[in-house]
Write a protein that holds these residues in place. Sequence first.
Motif, PDB file in Angstrom:
ATOM      1  N   ARG A   1       0.864  -1.174   0.000  1.00  0.00           N
ATOM      2  CA  ARG A   1       0.000   0.000   0.000  1.00  0.00           C
ATOM      3  C   ARG A   1       0.904   1.228   0.000  1.00  0.00           C
ATOM      4  N   ASP A   2       0.771   2.032  -1.039  1.00  0.00           N
ATOM      5  CA  ASP A   2       1.633   3.212  -1.200  1.00  0.00           C
ATOM      6  C   ASP A   2       3.109   2.823  -1.220  1.00  0.00           C
ATOM      7  N   GLY A   3       3.414   1.688  -1.842  1.00  0.00           N
ATOM      8  CA  GLY A   3       4.793   1.262  -1.997  1.00  0.00           C
ATOM      9  C   GLY A   3       5.412   0.624  -0.777  1.00  0.00           C
ATOM     10  N   GLN A   4       4.654   0.504   0.302  1.00  0.00           N
ATOM     11  CA  GLN A   4       5.156  -0.088   1.536  1.00  0.00           C
ATOM     12  C   GLN A   4       4.330  -1.323   1.895  1.00  0.00           C
ATOM     13  N   SER A   5       4.857  -2.113   2.848  1.00  0.00           N
ATOM     14  CA  SER A   5       4.118  -3.278   3.320  1.00  0.00           C
ATOM     15  C   SER A   5       2.757  -2.840   3.864  1.00  0.00           C
ATOM     16  N   ASP A   6       1.711  -3.499   3.406  1.00  0.00           N
ATOM     17  CA  ASP A   6       0.343  -3.121   3.754  1.00  0.00           C
ATOM     18  C   ASP A   6       0.048  -3.453   5.220  1.00  0.00           C
TER      19      ASP A   6
ATOM     20  N   ALA B   1     -12.943  -0.242   3.711  1.00  0.00           N
ATOM     21  CA  ALA B   1     -13.077   1.198   3.858  1.00  0.00           C
ATOM     22  C   ALA B   1     -11.893   1.955   3.268  1.00  0.00           C
ATOM     23  N   GLN B   2     -10.827   1.233   2.917  1.00  0.00           N
ATOM     24  CA  GLN B   2      -9.607   1.863   2.424  1.00  0.00           C
ATOM     25  C   GLN B   2      -9.517   1.809   0.902  1.00  0.00           C
ATOM     26  N   PRO B   3      -8.701   2.693   0.295  1.00  0.00           N
ATOM     27  CA  PRO B   3      -8.444   2.582  -1.145  1.00  0.00           C
ATOM     28  C   PRO B   3      -7.845   1.218  -1.484  1.00  0.00           C
ATOM     29  N   ARG B   4      -7.880   0.875  -2.749  1.00  0.00           N
ATOM     30  CA  ARG B   4      -7.386  -0.426  -3.199  1.00  0.00           C
ATOM     31  C   ARG B   4      -5.895  -0.566  -2.924  1.00  0.00           C
ATOM     32  N   GLY B   5      -5.505  -1.735  -2.411  1.00  0.00           N
ATOM     33  CA  GLY B   5      -4.100  -2.048  -2.212  1.00  0.00           C
ATOM     34  C   GLY B   5      -3.578  -2.867  -3.378  1.00  0.00           C
ATOM     35  N   GLN B   6      -2.307  -3.226  -3.304  1.00  0.00           N
ATOM     36  CA  GLN B   6      -1.683  -4.014  -4.359  1.00  0.00           C
ATOM     37  C   GLN B   6      -1.248  -5.371  -3.796  1.00  0.00           C
ATOM     38  N   VAL B   7      -1.422  -6.391  -4.611  1.00  0.00           N
ATOM     39  CA  VAL B   7      -0.982  -7.738  -4.251  1.00  0.00           C
ATOM     40  C   VAL B   7      -0.080  -8.264  -5.360  1.00  0.00           C
ATOM     41  N   ARG B   8       1.065  -8.773  -4.971  1.00  0.00           N
ATOM     42  CA  ARG B   8       1.989  -9.398  -5.921  1.00  0.00           C
ATOM     43  C   ARG B   8       2.078 -10.883  -5.586  1.00  0.00           C
ATOM     44  N   ILE B   9       1.791 -11.719  -6.578  1.00  0.00           N
ATOM     45  CA  ILE B   9       1.888 -13.173  -6.418  1.00  0.00           C
ATOM     46  C   ILE B   9       2.987 -13.668  -7.349  1.00  0.00           C
ATOM     47  N   GLU B  10       3.962 -14.358  -6.780  1.00  0.00           N
ATOM     48  CA  GLU B  10       5.090 -14.832  -7.572  1.00  0.00           C
ATOM     49  C   GLU B  10       5.172 -16.358  -7.509  1.00  0.00           C
TER      50      GLU B  10
END
Length: 262
Positions: free
Chosen positions: A184-189, A209-218
């Motif tokens: 989230r915002d380039g940092q650990s959520d 309630a929060q803006p969308r976060g990012q998930v990376r699956i490798e």
Amino acid sequence: MPGLRACARLLRLFAVLGLGTGMASCIAMGERLGLSTPFERRQRWSRWFMQRLVAALPFEVSVHGALPQRPMLWVSNHVSWTDIPLLGMLAPLSFLSKAEVRQWPLAGWLAEKAGTLFIRRGGGDGQRLREQISAQLAEQRPLLIFPEGTTTDGRSLRTFHGRLLAGAIDQGIGVQPVAISYLRDGQSDPIAPFIGDDDLVSHLLRLFAQPRGQVRIELLPALASAGKERAVLALQAQQAIHQALFGAEQLAPRPRSHAKAA
């Protein structure tokens, strides 16, 4: 605005859960009528449902690496309950889950109908668990486990329990390591992790309630299991995921006494 956003997202989530309930009800009704649903079909339906569930979650998801072309034992780090739909959307899979999940309203029943294996933490029934995992893999049914045995805040990785990988060695099945990270915002959520005494409803409300976060699956290179000790295989999987998540140096091998107890 956050309250309206959370309500809209929850309504969409409940619609998807209603769809899942309908699917699971069809399976349950068929069982009562003596019409069993093939396990492979359940896994395919489960994947289809997970894809719809992920679309209702407040994440932007990116997937890296190639899906395995044959059944494997998937192993992943564990951060949140959302790991399950996020990974379950990738391929027809079953999961190994703590027994408490079976008691969750609706979600536990859906998980059972999808073929989840439930285990008691600290239940002292390691041999039975090994046999369950081995039997699943012997039927060429992909299974995903979280070998840390619990969730983390996403900023660390706990020791992988080798006993959970013993079934792969028994069947000569490869191990597919998977690293999942939330940002989230380039940092650990700090919101996505589901840890401690958190309850599902409170976590849902905070997350939605929060803006969308990012998930990376490798999806990392598969590991061969044949002829390996379970502690060695567990350490190899842990090292691969650790490096993918943190880019850090190799983990030190565990002492021999710990390896026997894994």
